[in-house]
Design a protein around this motif. Structure first.
Motif, PDB file in Angstrom:
ATOM      1  N   PRO A  54       6.966  13.899  -4.436  1.00  0.00           N
ATOM      2  CA  PRO A  54       6.236  15.170  -4.308  1.00  0.00           C
ATOM      3  C   PRO A  54       5.570  15.369  -2.947  1.00  0.00           C
ATOM      4  CG  PRO A  54       5.739  14.118  -6.413  1.00  0.00           C
ATOM      5  CD  PRO A  54       6.490  13.108  -5.590  1.00  0.00           C
ATOM      6  N   ASN A  55       5.311  14.274  -2.219  1.00  0.00           N
ATOM      7  CA  ASN A  55       4.654  14.368  -0.915  1.00  0.00           C
ATOM      8  C   ASN A  55       5.637  14.438   0.255  1.00  0.00           C
ATOM      9  OD1 ASN A  55       2.063  14.098  -2.090  1.00  0.00           O
ATOM     10  ND2 ASN A  55       2.334  11.885  -2.184  1.00  0.00           N
ATOM     11  N   ILE A  56       6.922  14.282  -0.035  1.00  0.00           N
ATOM     12  CA  ILE A  56       7.921  14.213   1.030  1.00  0.00           C
ATOM     13  C   ILE A  56       8.490  15.604   1.270  1.00  0.00           C
ATOM     14  CG2 ILE A  56      10.096  13.183   1.769  1.00  0.00           C
ATOM     15  CD1 ILE A  56       9.424  10.780  -0.040  1.00  0.00           C
ATOM     16  N   GLU A  57       8.233  16.114   2.464  1.00  0.00           N
ATOM     17  CA  GLU A  57       8.687  17.465   2.800  1.00  0.00           C
ATOM     18  C   GLU A  57      10.191  17.502   2.985  1.00  0.00           C
ATOM     19  OE1 GLU A  57       6.457  20.835   5.126  1.00  0.00           O
ATOM     20  OE2 GLU A  57       7.194  19.305   6.505  1.00  0.00           O
ATOM     21  N   SER A  58      10.718  16.473   3.640  1.00  0.00           N
ATOM     22  CA  SER A  58      12.164  16.396   3.833  1.00  0.00           C
ATOM     23  C   SER A  58      12.558  14.954   4.101  1.00  0.00           C
ATOM     24  CB  SER A  58      12.625  17.291   4.991  1.00  0.00           C
ATOM     25  OG  SER A  58      12.046  16.863   6.218  1.00  0.00           O
ATOM     26  N   PHE A  59      13.822  14.670   3.914  1.00  0.00           N
ATOM     27  CA  PHE A  59      14.373  13.337   4.145  1.00  0.00           C
ATOM     28  C   PHE A  59      15.298  13.357   5.351  1.00  0.00           C
ATOM     29  CE2 PHE A  59      13.477  12.652  -0.397  1.00  0.00           C
ATOM     30  CZ  PHE A  59      12.944  11.380  -0.360  1.00  0.00           C
ATOM     31  N   ILE A  60      15.312  12.225   6.050  1.00  0.00           N
ATOM     32  CA  ILE A  60      16.393  11.923   6.991  1.00  0.00           C
ATOM     33  C   ILE A  60      17.020  10.646   6.447  1.00  0.00           C
ATOM     34  CG2 ILE A  60      17.015  11.275   9.341  1.00  0.00           C
ATOM     35  CD1 ILE A  60      14.610  12.827  10.328  1.00  0.00           C
TER      36      ILE A  60
ATOM     37  N   LEU B 265      -5.084  12.463  11.107  1.00  0.00           N
ATOM     38  CA  LEU B 265      -5.135  13.333   9.943  1.00  0.00           C
ATOM     39  C   LEU B 265      -4.283  12.766   8.818  1.00  0.00           C
ATOM     40  CD1 LEU B 265      -4.668  16.793  11.704  1.00  0.00           C
ATOM     41  CD2 LEU B 265      -6.796  15.796  10.870  1.00  0.00           C
ATOM     42  N   PRO B 266      -4.725  12.941   7.574  1.00  0.00           N
ATOM     43  CA  PRO B 266      -3.854  12.545   6.465  1.00  0.00           C
ATOM     44  C   PRO B 266      -2.637  13.461   6.420  1.00  0.00           C
ATOM     45  CG  PRO B 266      -5.780  13.713   5.642  1.00  0.00           C
ATOM     46  CD  PRO B 266      -6.003  13.483   7.113  1.00  0.00           C
ATOM     47  N   ILE B 267      -1.474  12.892   6.346  1.00  0.00           N
ATOM     48  CA  ILE B 267      -0.250  13.683   6.326  1.00  0.00           C
ATOM     49  C   ILE B 267       0.169  13.831   4.868  1.00  0.00           C
ATOM     50  CG2 ILE B 267       2.123  13.864   7.138  1.00  0.00           C
ATOM     51  CD1 ILE B 267       1.362  12.109   9.487  1.00  0.00           C
ATOM     52  N   SER B 268      -0.117  14.967   4.287  1.00  0.00           N
ATOM     53  CA  SER B 268       0.173  15.154   2.872  1.00  0.00           C
ATOM     54  C   SER B 268       1.637  15.510   2.651  1.00  0.00           C
ATOM     55  CB  SER B 268      -0.721  16.242   2.277  1.00  0.00           C
ATOM     56  OG  SER B 268      -0.565  17.448   2.993  1.00  0.00           O
ATOM     57  N   LYS B 269       2.262  16.107   3.641  1.00  0.00           N
ATOM     58  CA  LYS B 269       3.682  16.410   3.571  1.00  0.00           C
ATOM     59  C   LYS B 269       4.348  15.813   4.806  1.00  0.00           C
ATOM     60  CE  LYS B 269       4.019  18.972  -0.189  1.00  0.00           C
ATOM     61  NZ  LYS B 269       4.914  18.633  -1.304  1.00  0.00           N
TER      62      LYS B 269
ATOM     63  N   LYS C  73      16.998  12.822  -7.846  1.00  0.00           N
ATOM     64  CA  LYS C  73      15.538  12.780  -7.915  1.00  0.00           C
ATOM     65  C   LYS C  73      14.806  13.726  -6.972  1.00  0.00           C
ATOM     66  CE  LYS C  73      15.432   9.308 -10.893  1.00  0.00           C
ATOM     67  NZ  LYS C  73      14.888   9.471 -12.252  1.00  0.00           N
ATOM     68  N   ASN C  74      15.391  14.029  -5.832  1.00  0.00           N
ATOM     69  CA  ASN C  74      14.651  14.746  -4.793  1.00  0.00           C
ATOM     70  C   ASN C  74      14.306  16.171  -5.224  1.00  0.00           C
ATOM     71  OD1 ASN C  74      13.519  15.508  -2.377  1.00  0.00           O
ATOM     72  ND2 ASN C  74      15.487  15.849  -1.352  1.00  0.00           N
ATOM     73  N   PRO C  75      13.000  16.521  -5.300  1.00  0.00           N
ATOM     74  CA  PRO C  75      12.623  17.878  -5.694  1.00  0.00           C
ATOM     75  C   PRO C  75      12.619  18.866  -4.537  1.00  0.00           C
ATOM     76  CG  PRO C  75      10.647  16.568  -5.415  1.00  0.00           C
ATOM     77  CD  PRO C  75      11.814  15.654  -5.134  1.00  0.00           C
ATOM     78  N   SER C  76      12.704  18.351  -3.300  1.00  0.00           N
ATOM     79  CA  SER C  76      12.663  19.228  -2.125  1.00  0.00           C
ATOM     80  C   SER C  76      13.945  20.034  -2.030  1.00  0.00           C
ATOM     81  CB  SER C  76      12.479  18.380  -0.866  1.00  0.00           C
ATOM     82  OG  SER C  76      12.628  19.172   0.297  1.00  0.00           O
TER      83      SER C  76
ATOM     84  N   ASN D  54       0.855  -1.186   0.000  1.00  0.00           N
ATOM     85  CA  ASN D  54       0.000   0.000   0.000  1.00  0.00           C
ATOM     86  C   ASN D  54       0.889   1.233   0.000  1.00  0.00           C
ATOM     87  OD1 ASN D  54      -2.316   1.637   0.147  1.00  0.00           O
ATOM     88  ND2 ASN D  54      -3.289   0.311   1.657  1.00  0.00           N
ATOM     89  N   SER D  55       0.336   2.355  -0.437  1.00  0.00           N
ATOM     90  CA  SER D  55       1.095   3.600  -0.482  1.00  0.00           C
ATOM     91  C   SER D  55       1.221   4.198   0.913  1.00  0.00           C
ATOM     92  CB  SER D  55       0.387   4.595  -1.394  1.00  0.00           C
ATOM     93  OG  SER D  55      -0.840   4.993  -0.810  1.00  0.00           O
ATOM     94  N   VAL D  56       2.058   5.220   1.044  1.00  0.00           N
ATOM     95  CA  VAL D  56       2.187   5.905   2.321  1.00  0.00           C
ATOM     96  C   VAL D  56       0.833   6.454   2.768  1.00  0.00           C
ATOM     97  CG1 VAL D  56       3.205   7.882   3.505  1.00  0.00           C
ATOM     98  CG2 VAL D  56       4.624   6.475   2.022  1.00  0.00           C
ATOM     99  N   SER D  57       0.118   7.106   1.854  1.00  0.00           N
ATOM    100  CA  SER D  57      -1.183   7.669   2.228  1.00  0.00           C
ATOM    101  C   SER D  57      -2.157   6.575   2.640  1.00  0.00           C
ATOM    102  CB  SER D  57      -1.766   8.486   1.077  1.00  0.00           C
ATOM    103  OG  SER D  57      -1.993   7.678  -0.066  1.00  0.00           O
ATOM    104  N   GLY D  58      -2.107   5.426   1.959  1.00  0.00           N
ATOM    105  CA  GLY D  58      -2.960   4.302   2.336  1.00  0.00           C
ATOM    106  C   GLY D  58      -2.602   3.749   3.705  1.00  0.00           C
ATOM    107  N   LEU D  59      -1.310   3.631   3.981  1.00  0.00           N
ATOM    108  CA  LEU D  59      -0.863   3.096   5.268  1.00  0.00           C
ATOM    109  C   LEU D  59      -1.185   4.050   6.416  1.00  0.00           C
ATOM    110  CD1 LEU D  59       2.605   1.570   4.281  1.00  0.00           C
ATOM    111  CD2 LEU D  59       0.399   0.414   4.495  1.00  0.00           C
ATOM    112  N   LEU D  60      -1.220   5.341   6.123  1.00  0.00           N
ATOM    113  CA  LEU D  60      -1.556   6.310   7.168  1.00  0.00           C
ATOM    114  C   LEU D  60      -3.031   6.239   7.560  1.00  0.00           C
ATOM    115  CD1 LEU D  60       0.525   9.373   5.962  1.00  0.00           C
ATOM    116  CD2 LEU D  60       0.958   7.969   7.978  1.00  0.00           C
ATOM    117  N   ARG D  61      -3.819   5.461   6.802  1.00  0.00           N
ATOM    118  CA  ARG D  61      -5.233   5.244   7.146  1.00  0.00           C
ATOM    119  C   ARG D  61      -5.490   3.796   7.565  1.00  0.00           C
ATOM    120  NH1 ARG D  61      -5.534   7.633   2.006  1.00  0.00           N
ATOM    121  NH2 ARG D  61      -6.453   5.740   1.124  1.00  0.00           N
TER     122      ARG D  61
END
Length: 533
Positions: free
Chosen positions: A350-356, A301-305, A375-378, A247-254
């Motif tokens: 596109p949904n990742i605000e930042s990486f660790i 809450l859905p975490i979009s970022k 690849k990282n657009p952030s 499942n995607s990150v958004s799916g797993l967050l639900r």
């Protein structure tokens, strides 16, 4: 016994008051709860207690019937074991439910979700006898971008990468329009190799609210390991949100898993967190006997970022004694699984605000290098590195790509002998690189600089020197962490762990960290309050 979709259509009357009732209302928040008074014709009473005999007798005396007029709280809890039924009832109201694949995995889905409403089946082999027994075929050419929102698709195929690619090529969104049935996890639960979700939910309802932590689900970093398991906060939490291969990150967050974790934070039990967590291991984190800890107002809450910690490639150019027993030069794990995980990380960019990035060496891993350099657009990134490859050439690749760079460098010694013994790197190369980091911070070319020092018998006498060096290098936070046992025998670890009050050198450690140097701003000693009064 009622199914969850049936309960969604009824008024639910809860008995008792207290933690059990509060947790039920919190977890099953989509049910229509009413205060218990007199049961109405279309209502169901739920006994919110693990000791049901008194209530059962009382209700039966009133002429009410178990499983018709009333059920136990434990009955409600067990409904989460029909994971797909529970998830669909909450997430796919009014949509057609389609199952793709009619083989062994499909049969498992049906057997373990007897109340799942399935409208249609799809199978690549139209001659498959199982396909025709269902008598609900659905033309695959109807799965397209234009029909999104009309259905959800549960995929039971075993070839996940090929199926995922094919469905995405049709314009469907992974996690929203379709996901994969986790046959492997269901099998492990049935074979008692993993606890059922109802057991995990029961554990956090039964557990006392004993922690008073400043800890919020919605501020969590998401940690991704090399099997695809996604965790909130860190790899030490025992219950993952789910698996990114299915499942995607958004799916797993639900997911049901996520809702159970959020409940354990709301009710202050933290039953899935490791005691060695920086917050939990503090003596100030425990509530006193009789102290009432207010429930947290956490929301799912859905975490979009979100911030994603990449931990799926363990390869590294060093073999630090407290981390691993030998060099890991190639990514351990199934290559196909790692490629699938990595492709999903790239898709989620596109949904990742930042990486660790730091389990394994960020500048050594082929996967992490692609994220960082290509690849990282952030414009924001956090590096955890051993420092050996953080040189002028690496900085040239980074400096024009990111506006906000946070850098944490691990160093477990300030002398050549100690550094090379504990970490196995070249001290002269490391010194040159960490001095580069210090200059970059002084010039504000990097926005945050932290050092990480794992305290153990072989280096704790260098802690004062580390503070002095850190200040000289413009380090924002000089961090000292207690050694954890990832690689040692019990006997070896006891010999190294000077944090242990029974260690023969423990008093010397206490004397060292009693130095005012360790109480100044920009210096952090894990659980210093446990060491110094």
């Amino acid at each position: 016994m009622y199914s969850y979709p049936e309960l969604l259509k009824k008024d639910i009357y809860l008995t008792e008051n207290g933690k059990f009732k509060d947790d039920i209302q919190s977890f099953f928040s989509d049910l229509n709860f009413k205060e218990y008074d007199k049961k109405t014709a279309d209502g169901v009473i739920v006994i919110c207690s693990f000791d049901v005999d008194e209530w059962k007798e009382r209700l039966e005396t009133e002429g009410l019937v178990y499983e018709k007029d009333f059920i136990y709280g434990t009955d409600l809890i067990k409904l989460v074991d029909e994971t797909e039924t529970f998830h669909i009832a909450q997430e796919a109201k009014g949509k057609k439910v389609i199952v793709m694949g009619v083989g062994e995995r499909c049969q498992s889905l049906i057997q373990n979700n007897p109340n799942l409403r399935i409208d249609y089946f799809i199978d690549a082999d139209a001659k498959n006898s199982l396909f025709h027994t269902h008598e609900k075929p659905y033309p695959i050419d109807k799965l397209k971008k234009e029909t999104r929102g009309e259905f959800v698709l549960i995929v039971t195929a075993s070839n996940i990468p090929a199926s995922k690619t094919a469905l995405e090529n049709l314009g469907l969104e992974f996690g929203d329009d379709f996901w994969f049935y986790n046959f492997e996890e269901v099998t492990a639960i049935l074979e008692h190799k993993k606890p059922a979700l109802s057991e995990l939910l029961t554990n956090t309802i039964k557990a006392p609210a004993k922690y008073k932590l400043k800890c919020s689900y919605n501020s969590k970093v998401l940690d991704l390991n090399n099997s695809g398991w996604l965790r909130a906060c860190c790899a030490m939490i025992s219950l993952p949100l789910g698996n990114l291969c299915y499942n995607s990150v958004s799916g797993l967050l639900r997911s049901v898993h996520t809702k159970i974790i959020v409940l354990s934070i709301r009710n202050n039990t933290y039953v899935f967190c490791a005691p060695r967590c920086n917050f939990m291991s503090s003596k100030d984190s425990l509530a006193q006997d009789g102290e009432k800890v207010p429930r947290k107002e956490e929301t799912l809450l859905p975490i979009s970022k979100f911030t994603l910690a990449l931990s799926y490639d363990h390869s590294c150019n060093l073999e630090c004694k407290s981390c691993r027993k030998q060099k890991i030069l190639t990514p351990p794990g199934n290559p196909d699984t790692l490629d699938l995980i990595h492709s999903e990380v790239i898709r989620e960019l596109p949904n990742i605000e930042s990486f660790i990035i730091g389990y394994g060496e960020v500048f050594f891993s082929k996967y992490y290098r692609e994220v960082v350099f290509e690849k990282n657009p952030s414009d924001s990134i956090k590096f955890f590195t051993n420092g050996m490859l953080f040189n002028e050439e690496t900085w040239e690749k980074i400096k024009h790509k990111y506006k906000n760079v946070s850098l944490t460098i691990s160093m477990d010694g300030i002398t050549k002998e100690t550094f090379e013994y504990l970490r196995g790197g070249n001290f002269e190369v490391f010194t040159k690189n960490i001095e580069l980091a210090g200059r970059l911070r002084a010039n504000n070319e990097i926005q945050y600089f932290e050092t990480n020092f794992v305290v153990q018998k072989d280096n704790f006498r260098q802690m004062v020197g580390m503070v002095v060096l850190g200040k000289k290098l413009n380090v924002d936070l000089i961090c000292f962490n207690k050694i954890n046992n990832f690689t040692y025998t019990t006997e070896e670890f006891l010999e190294l762990d000077v944090y242990n009050p029974k260690h023969k050198l423990h008093d010397e450690l206490v004397a060292i960290v009693s130095n005012p140097l360790f109480k100044q701003k920009g210096v952090y000693v894990k659980n210093i309050e446990n060491l110094v009064k």
